[in-house]
Design a protein around this motif. Structure first.
Motif, PDB file in Angstrom:
ATOM      1  N   PHE A  69      36.558  11.117 104.783  1.00  0.00           N
ATOM      2  CA  PHE A  69      36.166   9.956 105.566  1.00  0.00           C
ATOM      3  C   PHE A  69      35.918  10.400 107.001  1.00  0.00           C
ATOM      4  O   PHE A  69      36.633  11.262 107.521  1.00  0.00           O
ATOM      5  N   LEU A  70      34.906   9.795 107.634  1.00  0.00           N
ATOM      6  CA  LEU A  70      34.664  10.056 109.045  1.00  0.00           C
ATOM      7  C   LEU A  70      35.761   9.418 109.886  1.00  0.00           C
ATOM      8  O   LEU A  70      36.592   8.650 109.385  1.00  0.00           O
ATOM      9  N   ALA A  71      35.760   9.705 111.179  1.00  0.00           N
ATOM     10  CA  ALA A  71      36.804   9.199 112.051  1.00  0.00           C
ATOM     11  C   ALA A  71      36.861   7.679 112.085  1.00  0.00           C
ATOM     12  O   ALA A  71      37.924   7.087 112.293  1.00  0.00           O
ATOM     13  N   ASP A  72      35.710   7.020 111.851  1.00  0.00           N
ATOM     14  CA  ASP A  72      35.685   5.555 111.877  1.00  0.00           C
ATOM     15  C   ASP A  72      35.952   4.941 110.507  1.00  0.00           C
ATOM     16  O   ASP A  72      35.849   3.726 110.344  1.00  0.00           O
ATOM     17  N   GLY A  73      36.278   5.768 109.512  1.00  0.00           N
ATOM     18  CA  GLY A  73      36.569   5.267 108.185  1.00  0.00           C
ATOM     19  C   GLY A  73      35.386   5.230 107.246  1.00  0.00           C
ATOM     20  O   GLY A  73      35.518   4.772 106.108  1.00  0.00           O
ATOM     21  N   THR A  74      34.226   5.704 107.692  1.00  0.00           N
ATOM     22  CA  THR A  74      33.062   5.743 106.821  1.00  0.00           C
ATOM     23  C   THR A  74      33.317   6.694 105.654  1.00  0.00           C
ATOM     24  O   THR A  74      33.680   7.851 105.848  1.00  0.00           O
ATOM     25  N   ASP A  75      33.140   6.188 104.447  1.00  0.00           N
ATOM     26  CA  ASP A  75      33.367   6.969 103.232  1.00  0.00           C
ATOM     27  C   ASP A  75      32.179   7.892 103.004  1.00  0.00           C
ATOM     28  O   ASP A  75      31.048   7.438 102.819  1.00  0.00           O
ATOM     29  N   VAL A  76      32.419   9.187 103.011  1.00  0.00           N
ATOM     30  CA  VAL A  76      31.340  10.153 102.808  1.00  0.00           C
ATOM     31  C   VAL A  76      31.594  10.968 101.548  1.00  0.00           C
ATOM     32  O   VAL A  76      31.188  12.123 101.436  1.00  0.00           O
ATOM     33  N   SER A  77      32.313  10.349 100.598  1.00  0.00           N
ATOM     34  CA  SER A  77      32.572  11.044  99.341  1.00  0.00           C
ATOM     35  C   SER A  77      31.265  11.364  98.632  1.00  0.00           C
ATOM     36  O   SER A  77      30.415  10.488  98.463  1.00  0.00           O
ATOM     37  N   PRO A  78      31.086  12.586  98.198  1.00  0.00           N
ATOM     38  CA  PRO A  78      29.874  12.922  97.462  1.00  0.00           C
ATOM     39  C   PRO A  78      29.913  12.331  96.061  1.00  0.00           C
ATOM     40  O   PRO A  78      30.933  11.846  95.591  1.00  0.00           O
ATOM     41  N   LEU A  79      28.780  12.362  95.384  1.00  0.00           N
ATOM     42  CA  LEU A  79      28.698  11.863  94.021  1.00  0.00           C
ATOM     43  C   LEU A  79      29.610  12.659  93.098  1.00  0.00           C
ATOM     44  O   LEU A  79      30.220  12.110  92.181  1.00  0.00           O
ATOM     45  N   PHE A  80      29.752  13.942  93.364  1.00  0.00           N
ATOM     46  CA  PHE A  80      30.643  14.812  92.601  1.00  0.00           C
ATOM     47  C   PHE A  80      31.640  15.427  93.584  1.00  0.00           C
ATOM     48  O   PHE A  80      31.361  16.472  94.170  1.00  0.00           O
ATOM     49  N   PRO A  81      32.782  14.785  93.775  1.00  0.00           N
ATOM     50  CA  PRO A  81      33.724  15.220  94.826  1.00  0.00           C
ATOM     51  C   PRO A  81      34.238  16.629  94.610  1.00  0.00           C
ATOM     52  O   PRO A  81      34.286  17.148  93.494  1.00  0.00           O
ATOM     53  N   GLU A  82      34.643  17.236  95.724  1.00  0.00           N
ATOM     54  CA  GLU A  82      35.302  18.538  95.646  1.00  0.00           C
ATOM     55  C   GLU A  82      36.646  18.376  94.954  1.00  0.00           C
ATOM     56  O   GLU A  82      37.278  17.327  94.998  1.00  0.00           O
ATOM     57  N   ARG A  83      37.101  19.458  94.319  1.00  0.00           N
ATOM     58  CA  ARG A  83      38.385  19.438  93.639  1.00  0.00           C
ATOM     59  C   ARG A  83      39.216  20.625  94.102  1.00  0.00           C
ATOM     60  O   ARG A  83      38.685  21.693  94.387  1.00  0.00           O
ATOM     61  N   PHE A  84      40.533  20.413  94.159  1.00  0.00           N
ATOM     62  CA  PHE A  84      41.446  21.494  94.493  1.00  0.00           C
ATOM     63  C   PHE A  84      41.828  22.202  93.202  1.00  0.00           C
ATOM     64  O   PHE A  84      42.394  21.587  92.299  1.00  0.00           O
ATOM     65  N   ASN A  85      41.541  23.498  93.126  1.00  0.00           N
ATOM     66  CA  ASN A  85      41.737  24.182  91.858  1.00  0.00           C
ATOM     67  C   ASN A  85      41.923  25.675  92.071  1.00  0.00           C
ATOM     68  O   ASN A  85      41.189  26.304  92.828  1.00  0.00           O
ATOM     69  N   VAL A  86      42.940  26.234  91.383  1.00  0.00           N
ATOM     70  CA  VAL A  86      43.075  27.693  91.305  1.00  0.00           C
ATOM     71  C   VAL A  86      43.236  28.142  89.871  1.00  0.00           C
ATOM     72  O   VAL A  86      43.310  29.324  89.594  1.00  0.00           O
ATOM     73  N   GLY A  87      43.327  27.221  88.933  1.00  0.00           N
ATOM     74  CA  GLY A  87      43.497  27.564  87.533  1.00  0.00           C
ATOM     75  C   GLY A  87      43.717  26.303  86.715  1.00  0.00           C
ATOM     76  O   GLY A  87      43.682  25.194  87.225  1.00  0.00           O
TER      77      GLY A  87
END
Length: 371
Positions: A69-87
């Motif tokens: 989210f931007l500083a003003d709360g604007t949602d900038v989530s992509p269509l395919f969000p990033e994921r936290f992953n190592v395995g």
């Protein structure tokens, strides 16, 4: 359209149904989680942007998903969000935004060894993708490393946890320092043989010192060299101050919160005068203690009251408390089904947790603390 309309109603309900703490709400958001939220929220002290993470089996990936989210709360989530992953057997432990870079502390379960099943932890920065993997596998395949907390400053990253020294149950506490590319600068360990619980559960910075929580001790290291300075027992007046706590440093003091089956306790240590103060806030089972300080010097503490350890418990309640610098209570209240995480950066405070377990929805509320 129907999905968007449903989300709009939920976002409105996040604020309308909440017993809000004394903040001026600026924006809120909801997301669905599957099967558990494991919610984290962080704000960039430099750019003002936010990153909200929760566990979501998005497209079958089975990982935490990053919602920016931007500083003003604007949602900038992509269509395919990033994921936290190592395995395939991992989860996010902590995440922090700093100067446009997301730093994440990850847990990773390794399988296939002849002995036990070890845990590893990873400290990574993205989008660079470089990082540090803490493991004893090269020396003893069954030994584990577990990270618990992450702190990023202008020139370094610090992570703390515990380290197995001999399989299956001999461990010591560990603190590591890396540069901003997550390359190891030093690693320090500490042990008190009298403690049943091993490891550092939280790390904070106070001047040129790093403070680690291993209650009933606060353990102090030199930030430049990693050398041990002191270990202070802060359990004065209470014999049950033992376990995983969250700590922070402000105004020359080290504040901490401990939430466990015995209740919620907050305290501070003033190294200048050697004083310890403890406030036993409640005697009901609590979990997920978090602590922060606002621009008025108020100490904020959050946790979740629960009759069990399962996040699906229908009677769980998120709890917030405010104290003055001497830990004298100002006010307190309930916020939805849990408060999993809280951050207070540049005068803005954010809360995240379970909004409604029956709808598998998590919430994020951001605003400005009132005096």
């Amino acid at each position: 359209m129907r999905t968007r309309f449903t989300l709009f109603l939920l976002m409105s309900a996040v604020v309308a149904a909440a017993q809000l703490p004394p903040i001026t709400v600026e924006w809120s958001a909801v997301r669905q989680y599957v099967p558990g939220p494991s919610a984290h929220v962080t704000r960039d002290v430099v750019t003002g942007e936010y990153l909200w993470a929760e566990y979501n089996d998005f497209q079958g990936a089975g990982d935490e998903v990053a919602y920016p989210f931007l500083a003003d709360g604007t949602d900038v989530s992509p269509l395919f969000p990033e994921r936290f992953n190592v395995g395939s057997l991992d989860h996010l432990i902590d995440v922090q935004l700093h100067n446009g870079v997301a730093y994440c502390l990850m847990f990773h379960l390794a399988v296939g060894n002849s002995g036990g099943v070890p845990f590893y932890w990873h400290l990574n920065n993205a989008p660079e993708g470089t990082g540090l993997t803490m493991t004893n596998a090269s020396v003893q395949p069954e030994a584990s490393e577990m990270g618990f907390d992450l702190l990023v400053t202008d020139d370094a990253a610090y992570a703390c946890g515990w380290s197995d020294t001999n399989y299956p149950d001999s461990a010591i506490a560990r603190l590591v320092k890396t540069d901003l590319q997550c390359d190891l600068l030093w690693s320090a360990t500490w042990d008190d043989p009298s403690l049943a619980r091993k490891g550092f559960s939280s790390v904070a910075a106070l001047g040129d010192s790093m403070i680690c929580a291993a209650l009933p001790h606060l353990v102090i290291f030199d930030s430049a060299s990693g050398s041990l300075i002191n270990a202070v027992d802060v359990s004065t007046g209470l014999t049950s101050v033992t376990g995983d706590a969250t700590c922070m440093a402000t105004g020359g003091r080290i504040y901490w919160v401990l939430a466990d089956a015995l209740g919620l306790r907050v305290g501070y240590h003033d190294p200048g005068i050697g004083a310890n103060v403890i406030n036993a806030v409640s005697n009901e089972p609590m979990r997920l203690g978090r602590i922060a300080v606002d621009q008025y010097g108020h100490i904020w503490v959050t946790s979740t009251a629960t009759n069990g350890t399962d996040w699906t418990e229908s009677d769980d309640e998120g709890r917030w408390h405010r104290f003055d610098p001497e830990l004298i209570a100002i006010d307190n209240g309930v916020l939805h089904a849990s408060i999993d995480d809280m951050c207070l950066v540049n005068g803005k405070i954010s809360f995240t947790g379970i909004f409604d377990p029956s709808l598998t929805t998590a919430y994020l509320i951001t605003g400005t603390p009132q005096p």
